[in-house]
Design a protein around this motif. Structure first.
Motif, PDB file in Angstrom:
ATOM      1  N   LEU A 209      -1.319 -19.422 -91.445  1.00 27.23           N
ATOM      2  CA  LEU A 209      -1.950 -19.387 -92.564  1.00 27.23           C
ATOM      3  C   LEU A 209      -3.332 -19.908 -92.705  1.00 27.23           C
ATOM      4  O   LEU A 209      -3.878 -20.480 -94.246  1.00 27.23           O
ATOM      5  N   GLY A 210      -3.598 -21.149 -91.886  1.00 22.33           N
ATOM      6  CA  GLY A 210      -4.943 -22.611 -91.994  1.00 22.33           C
ATOM      7  C   GLY A 210      -4.340 -22.896 -93.237  1.00 22.33           C
ATOM      8  O   GLY A 210      -5.419 -24.099 -93.923  1.00 22.33           O
ATOM      9  N   ASN A 211      -3.072 -23.419 -92.944  1.00 22.29           N
ATOM     10  CA  ASN A 211      -1.431 -24.187 -93.945  1.00 22.29           C
ATOM     11  C   ASN A 211      -2.947 -23.987 -95.456  1.00 22.29           C
ATOM     12  O   ASN A 211      -2.986 -24.733 -96.386  1.00 22.29           O
ATOM     13  N   GLY A 212      -2.721 -22.456 -95.884  1.00 20.21           N
ATOM     14  CA  GLY A 212      -3.359 -22.003 -96.883  1.00 20.21           C
ATOM     15  C   GLY A 212      -4.919 -22.129 -97.382  1.00 20.21           C
ATOM     16  O   GLY A 212      -5.579 -21.222 -98.155  1.00 20.21           O
ATOM     17  N   ALA A 213      -5.487 -22.748 -95.981  1.00 17.70           N
ATOM     18  CA  ALA A 213      -7.106 -22.025 -96.213  1.00 17.70           C
ATOM     19  C   ALA A 213      -7.110 -20.715 -96.351  1.00 17.70           C
ATOM     20  O   ALA A 213      -8.657 -20.202 -97.042  1.00 17.70           O
ATOM     21  N   LEU A 214      -6.187 -19.487 -95.549  1.00 20.18           N
ATOM     22  CA  LEU A 214      -6.818 -18.568 -95.353  1.00 20.18           C
ATOM     23  C   LEU A 214      -5.816 -17.890 -96.847  1.00 20.18           C
ATOM     24  O   LEU A 214      -5.993 -16.364 -96.974  1.00 20.18           O
ATOM     25  N   THR A 215      -5.017 -18.058 -98.127  1.00 18.46           N
ATOM     26  CA  THR A 215      -5.006 -17.575 -98.701  1.00 18.46           C
ATOM     27  C   THR A 215      -5.831 -17.834-100.187  1.00 18.46           C
ATOM     28  O   THR A 215      -6.822 -18.590-100.425  1.00 18.46           O
ATOM     29  N   ASP A 217      -9.372 -17.309-102.813  1.00 20.35           N
ATOM     30  CA  ASP A 217     -10.845 -16.584-101.951  1.00 20.35           C
ATOM     31  C   ASP A 217     -11.370 -17.826-100.827  1.00 20.35           C
ATOM     32  O   ASP A 217     -11.644 -18.848-100.974  1.00 20.35           O
ATOM     33  N   ALA A 218     -11.147 -17.093 -99.655  1.00 19.20           N
ATOM     34  CA  ALA A 218     -10.929 -17.449 -98.443  1.00 19.20           C
ATOM     35  C   ALA A 218     -12.928 -17.253 -97.312  1.00 19.20           C
ATOM     36  O   ALA A 218     -12.774 -16.718 -96.236  1.00 19.20           O
ATOM     37  N   GLY A 219     -13.200 -17.040 -98.192  1.00 20.10           N
ATOM     38  CA  GLY A 219     -14.748 -15.593 -97.428  1.00 20.10           C
ATOM     39  C   GLY A 219     -14.995 -14.684 -98.411  1.00 20.10           C
ATOM     40  O   GLY A 219     -14.020 -13.902 -98.297  1.00 20.10           O
ATOM     41  N   GLU A 220     -16.162 -14.456 -97.711  1.00 22.41           N
ATOM     42  CA  GLU A 220     -16.632 -12.726 -98.624  1.00 22.41           C
ATOM     43  C   GLU A 220     -16.079 -11.687 -97.832  1.00 22.41           C
ATOM     44  O   GLU A 220     -15.098 -10.788 -97.792  1.00 22.41           O
ATOM     45  N   ALA A 221     -15.762 -11.911 -96.645  1.00 23.26           N
ATOM     46  CA  ALA A 221     -15.238 -11.825 -95.449  1.00 23.26           C
ATOM     47  C   ALA A 221     -14.451 -10.383 -95.496  1.00 23.26           C
ATOM     48  O   ALA A 221     -13.496 -10.016 -96.007  1.00 23.26           O
ATOM     49  N   LEU A 222     -13.139 -11.879 -95.733  1.00 20.46           N
ATOM     50  CA  LEU A 222     -11.855 -11.343 -95.979  1.00 20.46           C
ATOM     51  C   LEU A 222     -11.694 -10.834 -97.041  1.00 20.46           C
ATOM     52  O   LEU A 222     -10.436  -9.982 -97.350  1.00 20.46           O
ATOM     53  N   VAL A 223     -12.029 -11.627 -98.388  1.00 23.84           N
ATOM     54  CA  VAL A 223     -11.869 -10.604 -99.304  1.00 23.84           C
ATOM     55  C   VAL A 223     -12.245  -9.998 -99.430  1.00 23.84           C
ATOM     56  O   VAL A 223     -11.641  -8.592-100.120  1.00 23.84           O
ATOM     57  N   THR A 233      -5.501 -11.905 -99.212  1.00 23.05           N
ATOM     58  CA  THR A 233      -6.548 -12.948 -98.231  1.00 23.05           C
ATOM     59  C   THR A 233      -5.582 -12.736 -97.439  1.00 23.05           C
ATOM     60  O   THR A 233      -5.552 -12.667 -95.937  1.00 23.05           O
ATOM     61  N   GLY A 234      -4.309 -13.777 -97.763  1.00 28.41           N
ATOM     62  CA  GLY A 234      -3.264 -14.121 -97.053  1.00 28.41           C
ATOM     63  C   GLY A 234      -3.333 -12.532 -95.845  1.00 28.41           C
ATOM     64  O   GLY A 234      -2.589 -13.299 -94.638  1.00 28.41           O
ATOM     65  N   GLN A 235      -2.551 -12.069 -96.233  1.00 29.09           N
ATOM     66  CA  GLN A 235      -2.099 -10.503 -96.111  1.00 29.09           C
ATOM     67  C   GLN A 235      -2.982  -9.768 -94.708  1.00 29.09           C
ATOM     68  O   GLN A 235      -2.617  -9.682 -93.702  1.00 29.09           O
ATOM     69  N   ILE A 236      -4.069 -10.041 -95.000  1.00 24.32           N
ATOM     70  CA  ILE A 236      -4.815  -9.663 -93.794  1.00 24.32           C
ATOM     71  C   ILE A 236      -5.480 -10.484 -93.235  1.00 24.32           C
ATOM     72  O   ILE A 236      -5.638 -10.092 -91.889  1.00 24.32           O
ATOM     73  N   ALA A 237      -5.314 -11.845 -93.264  1.00 20.15           N
ATOM     74  CA  ALA A 237      -5.142 -13.296 -92.305  1.00 20.15           C
ATOM     75  C   ALA A 237      -4.155 -12.833 -91.365  1.00 20.15           C
ATOM     76  O   ALA A 237      -3.959 -12.871 -89.994  1.00 20.15           O
ATOM     77  N   LEU A 238      -2.601 -12.526 -91.776  1.00 17.43           N
ATOM     78  CA  LEU A 238      -1.855 -12.077 -90.868  1.00 17.43           C
ATOM     79  C   LEU A 238      -2.262 -10.593 -89.880  1.00 17.43           C
ATOM     80  O   LEU A 238      -1.829 -10.795 -88.822  1.00 17.43           O
ATOM     81  N   ALA A 239      -1.942 -10.249 -91.012  1.00 19.45           N
ATOM     82  CA  ALA A 239      -2.766  -8.535 -89.769  1.00 19.45           C
ATOM     83  C   ALA A 239      -3.774  -8.429 -88.938  1.00 19.45           C
ATOM     84  O   ALA A 239      -3.352  -8.438 -87.697  1.00 19.45           O
ATOM     85  N   TRP A 240      -4.166  -9.246 -89.290  1.00 21.42           N
ATOM     86  CA  TRP A 240      -5.524  -9.665 -88.265  1.00 21.42           C
ATOM     87  C   TRP A 240      -4.509 -10.072 -87.491  1.00 21.42           C
ATOM     88  O   TRP A 240      -5.575  -9.607 -85.632  1.00 21.42           O
TER      89      TRP A 240
END
Length: 283
Positions: A209-215, A217-223, A233-240
């Motif tokens: 999760l990028g040490n919290g960076a991907l939870t 408001d982590a960017g327009e696409a991820l949001v 956003t954290g769930q999507i980062a893990l699903a990716w």
């Protein structure tokens, strides 16, 4: 399709690909306990297994010793099918202060100590936390191979290595896994991931999760993708990660039940090709 599948670690240990790390159970800088009430991390570990986690990833220097002791307190005697992975080869002397220790006698002593703390006769996956530049690779892996032949460890893994190092290591010993930094925003290990895919080697990405960076408001696409799935956003980062490669086994850690449940929910998010393309383009 569902992002969750199983992977045969070392070819013979089936695990669910979304595991559980233990770094979040110890204090800042991986030093000391995180909670005064040690029943809290024990409950978290038990909850993870109750929710279907079959891979627990820890290390002797988390605490130091604290994380391994918590794993044993919470889960021993271990249920059938639960795979415990730990690491050795690093000595921690303070918060965020550690030293590489890869001499054969050091590795043997560390492994024996982990066996005692985890209360097992064999460690499923023993990972060399760092290659020691002062000790020949053959000597370090030779020590682990001897421990493997003695039945003290089942499979050998490596942490924070390069492509050529993995190629050299696999000429010396059977390497079941690597553990390098890799996530949606940090893909410096793409060539290593490709080699792992080719050879059927598990890849446990740290900082998934990028040490919290991907939870948050982590960017327009991820949001946007998260909103479409009603997810965080954290769930999507893990699903990716689960969709990115069948050899990726993320083991996020957390200190709260709510965050644990959130992370595990990522396994059931089915990203579309459009989702994946949008996330890839943004990263």
């Amino acid at each position: 399709m569902d992002g969750e599948t199983t992977f045969r670690l070392g070819g013979d240990l089936p695990v669910r690909r979304l595991g559980r790390g233990t770094g979040g159970l110890v204090g800042p800088g991986y030093w000391g306990p995180r909670h005064e009430d040690q029943d809290r991390p024990v409950a978290l570990l038990r909850r993870a297994v109750e929710r279907g986690v079959t891979l627990i990833d820890t290390a002797d220097n988390y605490g130091p010793d604290v994380a391994e002791e918590l794993v044993a307190r919470a889960l021993h005697p271990y249920p059938e099918g639960l795979v415990i992975a730990t690491k050795g080869g690093v000595v921690r002397t303070g918060p965020d202060v550690w030293h590489i220790a890869g001499r054969p006698e050091q590795l043997r002593a560390m492994c024996e100590a982990s066996l005692r703390r985890l209360r097992v006769e064999t460690i499923d996956l023993y990972q060399l936390h760092r290659l020691d530049p002062e000790v020949p690779m053959a000597e370090q892996l030779g020590a682990l191979t001897e421990l493997q032949q003695a039945g003290k460890i089942r499979h050998i893994g490596l942490d924070s290595i390069g492509v050529e190092e993995l190629r050299r290591a696999q000429e010396i010993a059977p390497i079941a896994s690597v553990q390098n930094r890799y996530n949606l925003l940090d893909r410096g290990a793409e060539e290593l991931l490709a080699l792992c895919e080719k050879r059927g080697t598990a890849f446990l990405p740290w900082f998934p999760l990028g040490n919290g960076a991907l939870t948050g408001d982590a960017g327009e696409a991820l949001v946007a993708v998260a909103a479409r799935h009603g997810a965080t956003t954290g769930q999507i980062a893990l699903a990716w990660l689960l969709h990115r490669s069948p050899v990726l086994l993320p083991t996020p850690g957390t200190g709260t039940p709510a965050h644990l449940d959130e992370n595990l929910g990522a396994a059931h998010i089915a990203l579309t090709e459009a989702d994946l393309a949008r996330l890839d383009a943004a990263a």
